[in-house]
Design a protein around this motif. Structure first.
Motif, PDB file in Angstrom:
ATOM      1  N   ASP A 179      53.340  78.993 114.551  1.00  0.00           N
ATOM      2  CA  ASP A 179      52.635  79.485 113.375  1.00  0.00           C
ATOM      3  C   ASP A 179      51.137  79.195 113.542  1.00  0.00           C
ATOM      4  O   ASP A 179      50.736  78.047 113.785  1.00  0.00           O
ATOM      5  CB  ASP A 179      53.185  78.758 112.141  1.00  0.00           C
ATOM      6  CG  ASP A 179      52.481  79.177 110.878  1.00  0.00           C
ATOM      7  OD1 ASP A 179      52.914  80.172 110.284  1.00  0.00           O
ATOM      8  OD2 ASP A 179      51.478  78.526 110.503  1.00  0.00           O
ATOM      9  N   GLU A 182      49.661  76.454 111.342  1.00  0.00           N
ATOM     10  CA  GLU A 182      50.049  75.074 111.690  1.00  0.00           C
ATOM     11  C   GLU A 182      49.287  74.585 112.925  1.00  0.00           C
ATOM     12  O   GLU A 182      48.848  73.436 112.982  1.00  0.00           O
ATOM     13  CB  GLU A 182      51.555  75.007 111.956  1.00  0.00           C
ATOM     14  CG  GLU A 182      52.384  75.127 110.699  1.00  0.00           C
ATOM     15  CD  GLU A 182      53.879  75.090 110.982  1.00  0.00           C
ATOM     16  OE1 GLU A 182      54.269  74.665 112.079  1.00  0.00           O
ATOM     17  OE2 GLU A 182      54.646  75.493 110.104  1.00  0.00           O
ATOM     18  N   ARG A 210      59.509  74.184 115.753  1.00  0.00           N
ATOM     19  CA  ARG A 210      59.594  75.110 114.612  1.00  0.00           C
ATOM     20  C   ARG A 210      59.781  76.557 115.045  1.00  0.00           C
ATOM     21  O   ARG A 210      60.599  77.273 114.469  1.00  0.00           O
ATOM     22  CB  ARG A 210      58.380  74.941 113.704  1.00  0.00           C
ATOM     23  CG  ARG A 210      58.501  73.685 112.865  1.00  0.00           C
ATOM     24  CD  ARG A 210      57.396  73.587 111.857  1.00  0.00           C
ATOM     25  NE  ARG A 210      57.676  72.556 110.901  1.00  0.00           N
ATOM     26  CZ  ARG A 210      56.755  72.010 110.123  1.00  0.00           C
ATOM     27  NH1 ARG A 210      55.507  72.418 110.196  1.00  0.00           N
ATOM     28  NH2 ARG A 210      57.081  71.084 109.274  1.00  0.00           N
ATOM     29  N   PRO A 211      59.037  77.025 116.059  1.00  0.00           N
ATOM     30  CA  PRO A 211      59.312  78.394 116.528  1.00  0.00           C
ATOM     31  C   PRO A 211      60.748  78.544 117.019  1.00  0.00           C
ATOM     32  O   PRO A 211      61.393  79.563 116.774  1.00  0.00           O
ATOM     33  CB  PRO A 211      58.316  78.578 117.682  1.00  0.00           C
ATOM     34  CG  PRO A 211      57.214  77.615 117.395  1.00  0.00           C
ATOM     35  CD  PRO A 211      57.868  76.442 116.719  1.00  0.00           C
ATOM     36  N   ARG A 214      63.052  78.867 114.083  1.00  0.00           N
ATOM     37  CA  ARG A 214      63.019  80.230 113.497  1.00  0.00           C
ATOM     38  C   ARG A 214      63.844  81.185 114.351  1.00  0.00           C
ATOM     39  O   ARG A 214      64.588  82.013 113.835  1.00  0.00           O
ATOM     40  CB  ARG A 214      61.567  80.724 113.404  1.00  0.00           C
ATOM     41  CG  ARG A 214      60.789  80.143 112.239  1.00  0.00           C
ATOM     42  CD  ARG A 214      59.520  80.956 111.982  1.00  0.00           C
ATOM     43  NE  ARG A 214      58.566  80.897 113.080  1.00  0.00           N
ATOM     44  CZ  ARG A 214      57.663  79.941 113.245  1.00  0.00           C
ATOM     45  NH1 ARG A 214      57.582  78.964 112.363  1.00  0.00           N
ATOM     46  NH2 ARG A 214      56.835  79.951 114.258  1.00  0.00           N
ATOM     47  N   THR A 400      62.776  74.266 107.185  1.00  0.00           N
ATOM     48  CA  THR A 400      62.112  75.568 107.271  1.00  0.00           C
ATOM     49  C   THR A 400      62.465  76.446 106.077  1.00  0.00           C
ATOM     50  O   THR A 400      61.592  77.056 105.467  1.00  0.00           O
ATOM     51  CB  THR A 400      62.518  76.287 108.567  1.00  0.00           C
ATOM     52  OG1 THR A 400      62.317  75.392 109.650  1.00  0.00           O
ATOM     53  CG2 THR A 400      61.692  77.535 108.790  1.00  0.00           C
ATOM     54  N   GLU A 404      59.963  77.747 103.182  1.00  0.00           N
ATOM     55  CA  GLU A 404      59.815  79.197 103.001  1.00  0.00           C
ATOM     56  C   GLU A 404      60.104  79.576 101.557  1.00  0.00           C
ATOM     57  O   GLU A 404      59.400  80.375 100.951  1.00  0.00           O
ATOM     58  CB  GLU A 404      60.820  79.883 103.929  1.00  0.00           C
ATOM     59  CG  GLU A 404      60.415  81.256 104.382  1.00  0.00           C
ATOM     60  CD  GLU A 404      61.511  81.826 105.285  1.00  0.00           C
ATOM     61  OE1 GLU A 404      61.877  81.160 106.277  1.00  0.00           O
ATOM     62  OE2 GLU A 404      62.001  82.926 104.980  1.00  0.00           O
TER      63      GLU A 404
END
Ligand code: SF4
Length: 472
Positions: A179, A182, A210-211, A214, A400, A404
């Motif tokens: 992101d 971030e 985190r990626p 996702r 996450t 969101e």
């Protein structure tokens, strides 16, 4: 071109062998007496968390037997499932399956994985020797997907390898990126090389974990190139297949299956395979690099040095996981690291544990703040509050989606908060806030002080929104 009937027949390892003479060379890393079986779940509480449903929502139809299509457009509907394919609704005991695969070759394991999950499984490709996974996938003749985490800090050689691999296999790698906000916040506050000072976990969390999270949320299974011999400290016991202990799949925590087809293969055998199959490899390998990650955190190793010594060399040798395979760390090791399981270094928590759910959209409630919520008979806005512990992997698993959700609810009239309810706060939370286990999610409606506990283990955005919308 093979006929549709031929294509739809089960793909046994024998047929694979006859179809492509190159595969005979795999024998160098094949165990004898392959035996693969899917056992039906016996049910019962002990096994519940280990059971997950393979997709197989796809019909046993046909596959392209002659061409490996571009990975990103591989269609589940065209993915073949063999005669032994599991019925869509059947649960699979992955502990049993892992045992049954003990003597299977990586090719057979890959074939089984792609067979079971069709378009809902993807191979994680780091740009190193895990190109072997792509070669195995190609050899199965099935469509397959490949994704890669572009952290923004990779070596130029790794980007070149990505390109070479795409061309060699005629695939499109599904790149995922961190992101931008971030990364910006991290770099602006701590600089470009903060990991040398306070550990790699925070940067890895932003740029990799985190990626990855996702990406995995859109899958039912993933394939990794982890091997037992890569890290005696953290990878000695990795199974061939398991319910992912850390990350969520499409159906939430406990629904994602992690395949490690080369877990039992030694590095030298992977290299024999790569050389024999003449596949593209990262040119850094010829400069002494073995395990390859981001440029600032990877260096060549000397002869005799273990490959992981080239990664995060300034840190504890027994705990060199970037968060992608955090489940490999035992609880006490994670504790020693002071990480929260998301790969976050001890830096800002009251007990050395870094906090989670950190976004301006979520209000960090103190004990008096929660007590106030409990007192108010009438409040201007309803509240959704998660009772959490930052070290709890189930809380990390919903991080996450909860963040969101909070972003989505900005301006909606619903406030979103969090209350850290472990340690000293636990007895209070158990007595006054219905805390049973972490995470507990409470909705405080507008017109009553009594919170309503979220009853489900589904913690995706849509499920939580449905709960809120039913009560607001
Ligand atoms: Fe950041 Fe290094 Fe982790 Fe890459 S490996 S994400 S540069 S800390």
């Amino acid at each position: 071109m093979a006929s549709a009937a031929a294509i739809s027949s089960s793909i046994s390892s024998r047929s694979l062998l006859s179809r492509d003479s190159k595969v005979a060379l795999i024998a160098s890393i094949r165990h004898p007496e392959p035996s693969i079986a899917t056992s039906a779940a016996s049910g019962g509480p002990r096994l519940r968390r280990m059971l997950a449903r393979p997709c197989c929502a796809v019909e046993p139809t046909k596959r392209n037997d002659s061409v490996v299509p571009p990975a990103a457009v591989a269609e589940a509907a065209n993915a073949a499932v063999g005669e032994e394919a599991t019925a869509p609704s059947a649960a699979v005991d992955y502990e049993e399956l892992n045992k049954a695969l003990e003597n299977a070759s990586p090719l057979e394991i890959m074939d089984r994985a792609l067979d079971m999950f069709g378009n809902e499984i993807a191979i994680a490709f780091s740009g190193a020797e895990d190109v072997a996974l792509i070669e195995y996938a190609k050899l199965t003749g099935r469509p397959f997907r490949v994704f890669s985490l572009d952290t923004g800090r990779l070596n130029p050689e790794t980007y070149r390898l990505f390109d070479a691999v795409e061309k060699h296999y005629d695939i499109h790698i599904e790149y995922t990126f961190p992101d931008a906000g971030e990364v910006q916040a991290l770099v602006r506050s701590k600089g470009l090389f903060s990991f040398y000072e306070d550990g790699h976990q925070e940067c890895c969390r932003v740029r990799k974990v985190r990626p990855l999270r996702r990406m995995l949320k859109g899958l039912r299974a993933w394939v990794t190139g982890q091997r037992k011999d890569q890290s005696p400290g953290t990878r000695a016991n990795i199974p061939l297949v398991q319910v992912d202990p850390v990350f969520e799949g499409i159906d939430g925590l406990g629904s994602l299956i992690k395949w490690n087809p080369v877990a039992g293969v030694e590095g030298k055998d992977i290299w024999n395979f790569l050389r024999t199959m003449n596949v593209p490899v990262n040119s850094l390998h010829s400069q002494g690099y073995v395990s390859i990650g981001c440029e600032p955190c990877t260096r060549p190793v000397l002869p005799g040095q273990h490959e992981r010594e080239g990664r995060w060399w300034w840190e504890d040798a027994t705990a060199k996981e970037c968060g992608l395979h955090k489940g490999n760390l035992k609880q006490d090791e994670a504790g020693k690291l002071g990480t929260n399981g998301n790969g976050v270094a001890a830096a800002n928590g009251v007990d050395g544990t870094v906090d989670i759910f950190e976004t301006q959209a979520i209000v960090n409630l103190s004990r008096p703040g929660v007590e106030n919520l409990l007192k108010l008979e009438k409040r201007q806005e309803p509240w959704l509050v998660v009772l959490y512990a930052p070290w709890c992997r189930f809380c990390q698993g919903m991080e996450t989606s909860y963040m969101e959700l909070a972003e989505k609810l900005i301006g909606s009239g619903v406030k979103v908060g969090k209350f850290r309810a472990d340690g000293d706060q636990k007895p209070f939370a158990q007595k006054e806030l219905q805390l049973g286990s972490f995470p507990t999610i409470l909705f405080f409606p507008k017109n009553t002080s009594r919170p309503i506990k979220y009853p489900s283990e589904k913690r995706d955005v849509d499920s939580l929104l449905a709960f809120i919308n039913a009560l607001r």
